[in-house]
Design an enzyme around this catalytic site. Sequence first.
Site, mmCIF file in Angstrom:
data_model
loop_
_atom_site.group_PDB
_atom_site.id
_atom_site.type_symbol
_atom_site.label_atom_id
_atom_site.label_comp_id
_atom_site.label_asym_id
_atom_site.label_seq_id
_atom_site.Cartn_x
_atom_site.Cartn_y
_atom_site.Cartn_z
ATOM 1 C CG ASP A 47 -1.671 1.238 1.410
ATOM 2 O OD1 ASP A 47 -2.259 1.706 0.412
ATOM 3 O OD2 ASP A 47 -1.688 1.784 2.534
ATOM 4 C CG ASP B 254 -1.301 7.646 0.214
ATOM 5 O OD1 ASP B 254 -0.190 7.881 -0.329
ATOM 6 O OD2 ASP B 254 -2.385 7.912 -0.326
HETATM 7 MG MG LIG Z 1 -2.735 3.358 3.425
#
Ligand SMILES: [Mg+2]
Length: 414
Positions: free
Chosen positions: A246, A248
Amino acid sequence: MNEAPIRQAVILAEGKKTRLGEVARDIPQPMQPIAGDRPFLDHLLEMAERHGYQDIVLLAGHLGDRVTEAYDGRRIGGAAVRVLCEPAPLGTGGALTAARAVLDEQFLLMNGDVMFDINLRALEQVARQSGALATLALCRVPDACHYAQVTEANGRVIEFQKQATNRSGPGTIGGGIYVLKREVLDLIGHLPCSIERDVFPLLVQRGDIAGACFEGYFLDIGVSEAPETGRRSLARLRVRPAAFLDRDGVINVDDGYSHRVEDLRFIPGAAEAIRLLNDRGYYVFVVTNQAGIARGYYGLDDAHRFNRAIRDRLALEGAHVDRFYLSPYHPDGIVAEFTMDHFDRKPNPGMLLRAMAEWPVVKERSFLVGDKDTDLQAADRAGVAGHFFGGGDLAGFIGAILASDEIGWDSTQT
Ligand SMILES: [Mg+2]
């Protein structure tokens, strides 16, 4: 210190040497299908593109029209490919001299007959630190009989033999991958000229050539026994486990809808973690929901620009992401084309499944790292392990996952 990573990869695809005999007659050697139906050159292009080189220049010679026809103007992922044909065969020095006008100040150079599976951005880091005109990726081989040997001490190349020793036994050789400064072409006196045989020895005398040993799969299709060996091993080389990250909150600090390049800050250990995965031969895929696009907070271009900033910053740390996958969708958006609950939007597994369709991934050794439940749900639906990252140092976190993979993985299963 130059703070921008190298963007250009030049591949010597002259293919004059036709040691492959009959099959090579009307196909230049680097275009020979060597693993399955894929031309050898495709493997090199893929390698350069995965590492984030955007401008790939093929220098063709013998049967150059075949290379032009197949590759000129092609786009591969984030890279554009162009082909330059040298007017006359004047050695590697001649090919580079003819291409001088398009060469960047510093560029990666790959020999089109050789696959040396290393971390290219790590080599670039060695070049940046040494400041030398040329930096070589050195390779220890069990039998250096066909090769000129190279002697390295404290990161400098101190001897570059002009000829093969013709003695069997282990040795250190040039792995066919270099980082060169364009100025190196000023040392070419007259053509024809071989960069390796004529220019590198000069650089050794001047003390302006660096080298570092890398470990990695090595295949030279210029040697006669290689095609058979290569056919068996090169296709297997692409089959790797993947780390789905992932973005962010895992790679960069999550400011909520992060999209401005000036706001980009890495999570501690993020570059080191990704480099660790690169060095271990994992594919690294970013899988990121960017609902801010559907919501109209920013555009697709902003998201791509942010990803490119991550790419460039990683490159300076010797690391790369093999491919960024992003989902711009959200059911409550205001931008019509992205307003839906798309299969790509985590917790749906679309991005992971697409990556696994596009790349030969060892699924059972692959894993996802995310900071939300929806990340882990996507991993679960895609059938890969999910690890929740709650903050802290990403390198330590991923190092622990890799350590458990090594214990759990029975290598006899390959
Ligand atoms: Mg995230």
